[in-house]
Design a protein around this motif. Structure first.
Motif, PDB file in Angstrom:
ATOM      1  N   ARG A  76     -23.437  28.339 -10.453  1.00 15.44           N
ATOM      2  CA  ARG A  76     -24.258  29.317 -11.164  1.00 15.44           C
ATOM      3  C   ARG A  76     -24.802  30.379 -10.208  1.00 15.44           C
ATOM      4  O   ARG A  76     -24.898  31.556 -10.558  1.00 15.44           O
ATOM      5  N   THR A 109     -23.344  31.589  -7.641  1.00 20.15           N
ATOM      6  CA  THR A 109     -22.330  32.575  -7.268  1.00 20.15           C
ATOM      7  C   THR A 109     -22.279  33.746  -8.241  1.00 20.15           C
ATOM      8  O   THR A 109     -21.716  34.803  -7.925  1.00 20.15           O
ATOM      9  N   SER A 110     -22.880  33.584  -9.420  1.00 20.59           N
ATOM     10  CA  SER A 110     -22.872  34.655 -10.422  1.00 20.59           C
ATOM     11  C   SER A 110     -24.111  35.535 -10.353  1.00 20.59           C
ATOM     12  O   SER A 110     -24.229  36.495 -11.117  1.00 20.59           O
ATOM     13  N   TYR A 150     -22.368  35.420  -3.900  1.00 22.11           N
ATOM     14  CA  TYR A 150     -20.990  34.968  -4.097  1.00 22.11           C
ATOM     15  C   TYR A 150     -20.227  34.967  -2.769  1.00 22.11           C
ATOM     16  O   TYR A 150     -19.549  34.002  -2.428  1.00 22.11           O
TER      17      TYR A 150
END
Length: 393
Positions: free
Chosen positions: A24, A26-27, A33
C-alpha cells in the motif's frame, strides 16, 4: 509531513511493516515506490525476514488431492486437469508454524495456476520465491517463479533445448540464488539420447537469470555424470545438488554420486555418496541445517545420512534409521527446528496412493500423525517467508 523524518528512521519503520502494508505504501508517491522497490531495501527487508524466520520458522506445505476427495472444504483449491487420469487434481498451499507441537496452520495461499497434467513440480523455494515446473508427466517447458505474498508471477521464456527441436531427452532443473550478483537463477540440465539409447554426456546446460530475463548456454564440459530425471534438488551455499550416476555399460553397476552446480561461478562438480549407497537407486538429496544430507529408502526403512564436512566423502554419517510398517514407506522428509522429522507415510495399496503427514521424534522413536492427507508423491515441504522479491515482475 514525512519530509522531516530522517531516512534511517523511515527505513526502520518500513522494515517493520508487513508485506501488505508495504504494498500500500508503494502507491503513496513516486519517491516511496522507488525506495521500497530498490534492490537495497528489498535486501534489507529480506535479511530481517530471514532473521525473524530463524527464530520462529514457518513451513510451506503443498498437498495434492483428487477433486472428488471431500475430506476438506476449501475454496482455495484449484482444479488441475490431468492428461493421464480420468480424475482431476487440486493443489493446496498452506503455511504452518514449525515450532508448534500441533503444527498450527497460520495461512492458506491462493494458488493461481492450473497444471496441464495434474500438479506442478516444485523445483525449490527460496527467500519467499517458489520455482514451479509443469513437467510431472511430460515436458511442457513451462517454468514459473511465484511470490505468494506479493501475488506476483513470472513465466520464464521458452528454453532453447526442447523436444520439438532436439528430439527425446531427459531433464533436471535447479533453482537458487547467486549472492555475488544478487541474482536468482534457474539451471536446466538436458540429456539428449545417444544412438544406443543412453543419455548423452556431457548434457546441454542452460541458465536463466532473473536480472536479464533470458536463457543462455553454459559450458557443460564438467558434467561427467547423469542426473536422475526430474531429481529433487538441495540448494546449499550457492550450489545446487542432485542425485546422479555413472552407469557402467559392462557390468551395469550404477555408481551413484551427487552432481553439483555452483551458481556463482557456473561450474559443475561431483561428490561421492557413502560407500554403502554406491549402487542404491532410491535416494535423494536434502539439507540438514547447514549440511548436505541423503535420504535413502529401502524395504521398510528410511535412512538419513549427513555430510559433516562438505566435500569430504569420509565425513558421511548415518544419523537416523527410521523403521516402518511392512505395508508402508516414507516419501517426503523435512527436518524440524525442534529436532523432529516430518515424513509422509505412504500405505502400499493397489487402490490408493494416499499419504499422511507425520512428525517423527528421533529420541523417543515415536510417530505422530498431523492430520494432513493427500497424494503421497505430491507432498512438498520447505521453509517459507514473506518477501519483496519479484515486486517489479
Amino acid at each position: 509531513m514525512f519530509d522531516n523524518i530522517p531516512l534511517e528512521v523511515l527505513t526502520d519503520i518500513f522494515l517493520r511493516l508487513p508485506i501488505k502494508s508495504l504494498l500500500r505504501c508503494t502507491s503513496v508517491c513516486k519517491s516511496w515506490y522507488s525506495f521500497l522497490t530498490s534492490p537495497s531495501f528489498i535486501t534489507s527487508h529480506l535479511n530481517l525476514s530471514i532473521s525473524i524466520n530463524n527464530q520462529t520458522s514457518r513451513l510451506l506445505v503443498r498437498v495434492c488431492t483428487d477433486d472428488d476427495d471431500d475430506r476438506t472444504e476449501d475454496n482455495n483449491f484449484r482444479l488441475c486437469p490431468n492428461f493421464r487420469f480420468s480424475t482431476t487434481r487440486r493443489e493446496r498451499f498452506s503455511v504452518h508454524i514449525d515450532d508448534d507441537q500441533t503444527f498450527k496452520e497460520c495461512a492458506i495461499l491462493d494458488f493461481p495456476f492450473t497444471s496441464r497434467q495434474g500438479y506442478f513440480r516444485i523445483i525449490g523455494i527460496l527467500n519467499g520465491l517458489v520455482c514451479l515446473s509443469d513437467d510431472e508427466g511430460v515436458y511442457m517447458d513451462i517454468i514459473i517463479l511465484w511470490n505468494p505474498s506479493l501475488k506476483k508471477t513470472l513465466t520464464l521464456p521458452k528454453p532453447r533445448v526442447i523436444s520439438k527441436s532436439h528430439g527425446p531427452y531427459r531433464c533436471s532443473i535447479g533453482f537458487g540464488f547467486a549472492a555475488a550478483t544478487n541474482d536468482y537463477k534457474v539451471v536446466r540440465v538436458v540429456y539428449l539420447k545417444n544412438d544406443d539409447g543412453y543419455d548423452k554426456v556431457p548434457p546441454e546446460v542452460e541458465i536463466y537469470e532473473r536480472s536479464t530475463g533470458t536463457w543462455r548456454d553454459v559450458n557443460a564440459g564438467g558434467f561427467n555424470s547423469v542426473i536422475k530425471e526430474r531429481a529433487p534438488q538441495a540448494f546449499l551455499n550457492g550450489i545446487v545438488h542432485w542425485i546422479g550416476f555413472n552407469r557402467n555399460k559392462v557390468d551395469f553397476t550404477l555408481g551413484m554420486r551427487i552432481v553439483s552446480f555452483d551458481l556463482e561461478n557456473e561450474t559443475s562438480g561431483t561428490l561421492m555418496v557413502p560407500n554403502a549407497l554406491q549402487n542404491e537407486w532410491f535416494m535423494w538429496v536434502a539439507t540438514f541445517g547447514e549440511s548436505l544430507s541423503l535420504i535413502h529408502q529401502k524395504d521398510n526403512s528410511c535412512c538419513i545420512w549427513t555430510m559433516k564436512e562438505y566435500g569430504v566423502a569420509d565425513s558421511w554419517t548415518k544419523l537416523f534409521n527410521i523403521q516402518q510398517e511392512q505395508k508402508s514407506f516414507w516419501r517426503s522428509v523435512w527436518f524440524r527446528q525442534n529436532g523432529g522429522i516430518l515424513l509422509v507415510r505412504h500405505f502400499r495399496s493397489a487402490n490408493s496412493d494416499e499419504g499422511h503427514l507425520c512428525s517423527y521424534d528421533p529420541e523417543r522413536k515415536q510417530i505422530k500423525s498431523l492430520g494432513i492427507h493427500g497424494k503421497a508423491y505430491a507432498f512438498y515441504i520447505d521453509t517459507y517467508m514473506e518477501s519483496l522479491v519479484l515486486i517489479k515482475a
